[in-house]
Enzyme design. Sequence first.
Site, PDB file in Angstrom:
ATOM      1  N   SER A  20       0.831  -1.223   0.000  1.00  0.00           N
ATOM      2  CA  SER A  20       0.000   0.000   0.000  1.00  0.00           C
ATOM      3  C   SER A  20       0.858   1.263   0.000  1.00  0.00           C
ATOM      4  CB  SER A  20      -0.884   0.046   1.251  1.00  0.00           C
ATOM      5  OG  SER A  20      -1.814  -0.996   1.254  1.00  0.00           O
ATOM      6  N   ILE A  21       0.400   2.274  -0.745  1.00  0.00           N
ATOM      7  CA  ILE A  21       1.108   3.557  -0.729  1.00  0.00           C
ATOM      8  C   ILE A  21       1.096   4.111   0.700  1.00  0.00           C
ATOM      9  CG2 ILE A  21       1.141   5.906  -1.640  1.00  0.00           C
ATOM     10  CD1 ILE A  21      -0.067   4.826  -4.229  1.00  0.00           C
ATOM     11  N   TYR A 158      -9.610   4.062 -16.542  1.00  0.00           N
ATOM     12  CA  TYR A 158      -9.721   4.646 -15.196  1.00  0.00           C
ATOM     13  C   TYR A 158     -11.184   5.070 -14.941  1.00  0.00           C
ATOM     14  CZ  TYR A 158      -7.705   6.669 -10.943  1.00  0.00           C
ATOM     15  OH  TYR A 158      -7.383   6.950  -9.633  1.00  0.00           O
ATOM     16  N   LYS A 165     -11.673  11.296  -8.903  1.00  0.00           N
ATOM     17  CA  LYS A 165     -10.413  11.990  -8.548  1.00  0.00           C
ATOM     18  C   LYS A 165     -10.507  13.488  -8.871  1.00  0.00           C
ATOM     19  CE  LYS A 165      -7.705   8.673  -6.907  1.00  0.00           C
ATOM     20  NZ  LYS A 165      -7.565   8.517  -5.448  1.00  0.00           N
ATOM     21  N   LEU A 197      -2.610  -3.593  -4.057  1.00  0.00           N
ATOM     22  CA  LEU A 197      -3.791  -4.460  -4.075  1.00  0.00           C
ATOM     23  C   LEU A 197      -4.898  -3.857  -4.952  1.00  0.00           C
ATOM     24  CD1 LEU A 197      -4.826  -7.082  -2.896  1.00  0.00           C
ATOM     25  CD2 LEU A 197      -5.566  -5.837  -0.855  1.00  0.00           C
ATOM     26  N   SER A 198      -5.057  -2.542  -4.888  1.00  0.00           N
ATOM     27  CA  SER A 198      -6.072  -1.869  -5.715  1.00  0.00           C
ATOM     28  C   SER A 198      -5.798  -2.047  -7.210  1.00  0.00           C
ATOM     29  CB  SER A 198      -6.107  -0.373  -5.410  1.00  0.00           C
ATOM     30  OG  SER A 198      -6.866  -0.126  -4.276  1.00  0.00           O
TER      31      SER A 198
HETATM   32  P1  NDP Z   1      -4.458  -0.185  -1.559  1.00  0.00           P
HETATM   33  O1  NDP Z   1      -5.369  -1.218  -2.130  1.00  0.00           O
HETATM   34  O2  NDP Z   1      -3.265  -0.637  -0.839  1.00  0.00           O
HETATM   35  O3  NDP Z   1      -5.284   0.827  -0.639  1.00  0.00           O
HETATM   36  C1  NDP Z   1      -6.611   1.183  -0.873  1.00  0.00           C
HETATM   37  C2  NDP Z   1      -7.218   1.426   0.475  1.00  0.00           C
HETATM   38  O4  NDP Z   1      -8.548   1.958   0.376  1.00  0.00           O
HETATM   39  C3  NDP Z   1      -7.335   0.136   1.278  1.00  0.00           C
HETATM   40  O5  NDP Z   1      -6.531   0.213   2.434  1.00  0.00           O
HETATM   41  C4  NDP Z   1      -8.808   0.089   1.639  1.00  0.00           C
HETATM   42  O6  NDP Z   1      -9.043  -0.310   2.982  1.00  0.00           O
HETATM   43  C5  NDP Z   1      -9.220   1.535   1.529  1.00  0.00           C
HETATM   44  N1  NDP Z   1     -10.672   1.638   1.482  1.00  0.00           N
HETATM   45  C6  NDP Z   1     -11.519   1.189   0.525  1.00  0.00           C
HETATM   46  N2  NDP Z   1     -12.792   1.404   0.900  1.00  0.00           N
HETATM   47  C7  NDP Z   1     -12.736   2.009   2.116  1.00  0.00           C
HETATM   48  C8  NDP Z   1     -13.713   2.498   3.033  1.00  0.00           C
HETATM   49  N3  NDP Z   1     -15.031   2.397   2.782  1.00  0.00           N
HETATM   50  N4  NDP Z   1     -13.308   3.054   4.202  1.00  0.00           N
HETATM   51  C9  NDP Z   1     -11.992   3.145   4.495  1.00  0.00           C
HETATM   52  N5  NDP Z   1     -11.012   2.711   3.675  1.00  0.00           N
HETATM   53  C10 NDP Z   1     -11.384   2.147   2.496  1.00  0.00           C
HETATM   54  O7  NDP Z   1      -4.083   0.717  -2.819  1.00  0.00           O
HETATM   55  P2  NDP Z   1      -3.194   2.020  -3.060  1.00  0.00           P
HETATM   56  O8  NDP Z   1      -2.179   2.151  -2.026  1.00  0.00           O
HETATM   57  O9  NDP Z   1      -2.812   1.944  -4.479  1.00  0.00           O
HETATM   58  O10 NDP Z   1      -4.292   3.188  -2.928  1.00  0.00           O
HETATM   59  C11 NDP Z   1      -4.201   4.273  -2.036  1.00  0.00           C
HETATM   60  C12 NDP Z   1      -4.583   5.563  -2.750  1.00  0.00           C
HETATM   61  O11 NDP Z   1      -3.610   5.849  -3.746  1.00  0.00           O
HETATM   62  C13 NDP Z   1      -5.922   5.541  -3.467  1.00  0.00           C
HETATM   63  O12 NDP Z   1      -6.558   6.780  -3.281  1.00  0.00           O
HETATM   64  C14 NDP Z   1      -5.512   5.400  -4.921  1.00  0.00           C
HETATM   65  O13 NDP Z   1      -6.491   5.893  -5.803  1.00  0.00           O
HETATM   66  C15 NDP Z   1      -4.268   6.249  -4.918  1.00  0.00           C
HETATM   67  N6  NDP Z   1      -3.374   6.081  -6.077  1.00  0.00           N
HETATM   68  C16 NDP Z   1      -2.877   4.843  -6.391  1.00  0.00           C
HETATM   69  C17 NDP Z   1      -2.044   4.677  -7.479  1.00  0.00           C
HETATM   70  C18 NDP Z   1      -1.502   3.331  -7.853  1.00  0.00           C
HETATM   71  O14 NDP Z   1      -0.996   3.179  -8.965  1.00  0.00           O
HETATM   72  N7  NDP Z   1      -1.561   2.325  -7.006  1.00  0.00           N
HETATM   73  C19 NDP Z   1      -1.666   5.834  -8.328  1.00  0.00           C
HETATM   74  C20 NDP Z   1      -2.210   7.092  -7.879  1.00  0.00           C
HETATM   75  C21 NDP Z   1      -3.043   7.195  -6.800  1.00  0.00           C
HETATM   76  P3  NDP Z   1      -9.225  -1.871   3.374  1.00  0.00           P
HETATM   77  O15 NDP Z   1      -8.099  -2.532   2.741  1.00  0.00           O
HETATM   78  O16 NDP Z   1      -9.181  -1.862   4.863  1.00  0.00           O
HETATM   79  O17 NDP Z   1     -10.540  -2.256   2.780  1.00  0.00           O
HETATM   80  C1  N5H Z   2      -5.732   3.537 -15.533  1.00  0.00           C
HETATM   81  C2  N5H Z   2      -5.502   2.731 -14.520  1.00  0.00           C
HETATM   82  C3  N5H Z   2      -5.835   1.278 -14.568  1.00  0.00           C
HETATM   83  C4  N5H Z   2      -7.347   0.964 -14.496  1.00  0.00           C
HETATM   84  C5  N5H Z   2      -8.032   1.477 -13.280  1.00  0.00           C
HETATM   85  C6  N5H Z   2      -7.718   1.185 -12.003  1.00  0.00           C
HETATM   86  C7  N5H Z   2      -8.303   1.884 -10.874  1.00  0.00           C
HETATM   87  C8  N5H Z   2      -7.975   1.647  -9.637  1.00  0.00           C
HETATM   88  C9  N5H Z   2      -8.492   2.412  -8.448  1.00  0.00           C
HETATM   89  C10 N5H Z   2      -9.551   1.734  -7.606  1.00  0.00           C
HETATM   90  C11 N5H Z   2      -9.481   2.384  -6.243  1.00  0.00           C
HETATM   91  C12 N5H Z   2      -9.332   0.237  -7.511  1.00  0.00           C
HETATM   92  C13 N5H Z   2     -10.475  -0.526  -6.881  1.00  0.00           C
HETATM   93  O1  N5H Z   2     -11.416   0.034  -6.348  1.00  0.00           O
HETATM   94  C14 N5H Z   2     -10.352  -2.027  -6.896  1.00  0.00           C
HETATM   95  C15 N5H Z   2     -11.604  -2.744  -6.355  1.00  0.00           C
HETATM   96  O2  N5H Z   2     -12.639  -2.712  -7.303  1.00  0.00           O
HETATM   97  C16 N5H Z   2     -11.271  -4.228  -6.055  1.00  0.00           C
HETATM   98  N1  N5H Z   2     -10.200  -4.368  -5.058  1.00  0.00           N
HETATM   99  C17 N5H Z   2     -10.455  -4.466  -3.731  1.00  0.00           C
HETATM  100  O3  N5H Z   2     -11.589  -4.438  -3.261  1.00  0.00           O
HETATM  101  C18 N5H Z   2      -9.247  -4.573  -2.809  1.00  0.00           C
HETATM  102  C19 N5H Z   2      -9.344  -5.879  -2.055  1.00  0.00           C
HETATM  103  C20 N5H Z   2      -9.250  -3.339  -1.897  1.00  0.00           C
HETATM  104  C21 N5H Z   2      -8.108  -3.340  -0.912  1.00  0.00           C
HETATM  105  O4  N5H Z   2      -9.098  -2.202  -2.757  1.00  0.00           O
HETATM  106  C22 N5H Z   2      -9.715  -1.057  -2.405  1.00  0.00           C
HETATM  107  N2  N5H Z   2      -9.500  -0.030  -3.250  1.00  0.00           N
HETATM  108  O5  N5H Z   2     -10.389  -0.959  -1.414  1.00  0.00           O
HETATM  109  C23 N5H Z   2      -4.958   3.275 -13.229  1.00  0.00           C
HETATM  110  C24 N5H Z   2      -3.611   2.741 -12.828  1.00  0.00           C
HETATM  111  C25 N5H Z   2      -2.589   2.946 -13.931  1.00  0.00           C
HETATM  112  C26 N5H Z   2      -3.133   3.503 -11.544  1.00  0.00           C
HETATM  113  C27 N5H Z   2      -3.982   3.245 -10.315  1.00  0.00           C
HETATM  114  C28 N5H Z   2      -4.077   1.829  -9.843  1.00  0.00           C
HETATM  115  C29 N5H Z   2      -4.599   4.292  -9.732  1.00  0.00           C
HETATM  116  C30 N5H Z   2      -5.397   4.272  -8.474  1.00  0.00           C
HETATM  117  O6  N5H Z   2      -6.121   5.255  -8.220  1.00  0.00           O
HETATM  118  O7  N5H Z   2      -5.279   3.339  -7.668  1.00  0.00           O
END
Ligand code: NDP
Ligand code: N5H
Length: 256
Positions: A20-21, A158, A165, A197-198
Site C-alpha cells: 500500500s502507498i 480509469y 479523482k 492491491l487496488s
Molecule cells: P491499496 O489497495 O493498498 O489501498 C486502498 C485502500 O482503500 C485500502 O486500504 C482500503 O481499505 C481503503 N478503502 C476502501 N474502501 C474504504 C472504506 N469504505 N473506508 C476506508 N477505507 C477504504 O491501494 P493504493 O495504495 O494503491 O491506494 C491508495 C490511494 O492511492 C488511493 O486513493 C488510490 O487511488 C491512490 N493512487 C494509487 C495509485 C496506484 O498506482 N496504485 C496511483 C495514484 C493514486 P481496506 O483494505 O481496509 O478495505
Molecule cells: C488507468 C488505470 C488502470 C485501471 C483502473 C484502475 C483503478 C484503480 C483504483 C480503484 C481504487 C481500484 C479498486 O477500487 C479495486 C476494487 O474494485 C477491487 N479491489 C479491492 O476491493 C481490494 C481488495 C481493496 C483493498 O481495494 C480497495 N480499493 O479498497 C490506473 C492505474 C494505472 C493507476 C492506479 C491503480 C490508480 C489508483 O487510483 O489506484
Amino acid sequence: MSLSLQGKTFVIMGVANKRSIAWGIAQSLDKAGANIIFTYAGERFEKPVRDLVATLEGKHELVLPCDVTNDEDVERCFATIGETVGKVDGLAHCIAFAKTEELAGNFSDTSREGFLLAHNISAFSLTVVAKAVKPLMTEGGSIVTLTYLGGEKVVPNYNIMGVAKASLDMSVRYLAADLGRYNIRVNAISAGPIRTLSAKGVSDFNSVLKEIEERAPLRRNTTPEEVGDTALFLFSQLSRGITGETIHCDSGFHIL
Ligand code: NDP
Ligand code: N5H
C-alpha cells in the site's frame, strides 16, 4: 535522508498490506520519529495491519477501524483518537474504491450506483475525515490525500475513478480555502502507477508500467517510498507555505 517529526502525531488511513502507498508513507513517518495512528476499513485487514505496524521502529499502539462510508464509525474513530492522544498534527487519506466492472469497458455504461459509490468512498470521504480531524488539529495541521493523473486527463479504463479523482482534487482546494484560517493545510500527491492491491486485476498494468519506464522524464516507475518522502515533506514545516496544491510524484510523466 530524513526530517524529524519527533513528538508529532499523524493518522494514516488506508494501509491494506505492505504494498500500500499508505505503508510507504508510514515508513517515512516512522523513520522521522513520528507517532502514528492507523485506521483500516475491512475487519479482515485488522490483523495484517497490526502485524505490519509491529515491524516499525516506533511503538504505534492505536490501530482503529474506520469505514469512511459509515458516519458512526468515523465519529467513534476520531473520538477515540481525541481521548487517547488529544492533538493530531497530520492525516494521510489513502482511500479509494470503485466497482471492478466499472474500471474497464465503456465509460457511458457507468451505473448510478457505481458513480455514487466511487464518489462517496474516493472523494467525499476526504471532507468527512477533514471535518472529523479539524478539532484535534489544535496547533494547525497538514492533510494529504492521494490522487492520479486520470482525474486531469482521460486515461484508458480509469473511467469513474477519473471523475471521482477530479472531485477529490477540487475538494482539496475548497478544503484548503476553508481550513487555512486554522493553519490547517490540505494538499494532494498525484502518484505514478504503483502495483498495489487496488491495482491488482487491472489488465495491462504491465504495459502501463512499461510505458512509464520508456517515456517518463526519469525513465523509471514511482515507488511507495518516493510517495512516502513527498508526504513527509508535506507533513513537515518545510512545506509550511504550501496548501491547495497537487504535487506530482510520478517521474515527471504528467508533463508529457
Ligand atoms: P491499496 O489497495 O493498498 O489501498 C486502498 C485502500 O482503500 C485500502 O486500504 C482500503 O481499505 C481503503 N478503502 C476502501 N474502501 C474504504 C472504506 N469504505 N473506508 C476506508 N477505507 C477504504 O491501494 P493504493 O495504495 O494503491 O491506494 C491508495 C490511494 O492511492 C488511493 O486513493 C488510490 O487511488 C491512490 N493512487 C494509487 C495509485 C496506484 O498506482 N496504485 C496511483 C495514484 C493514486 P481496506 O483494505 O481496509 O478495505
Ligand atoms: C488507468 C488505470 C488502470 C485501471 C483502473 C484502475 C483503478 C484503480 C483504483 C480503484 C481504487 C481500484 C479498486 O477500487 C479495486 C476494487 O474494485 C477491487 N479491489 C479491492 O476491493 C481490494 C481488495 C481493496 C483493498 O481495494 C480497495 N480499493 O479498497 C490506473 C492505474 C494505472 C493507476 C492506479 C491503480 C490508480 C489508483 O487510483 O489506484
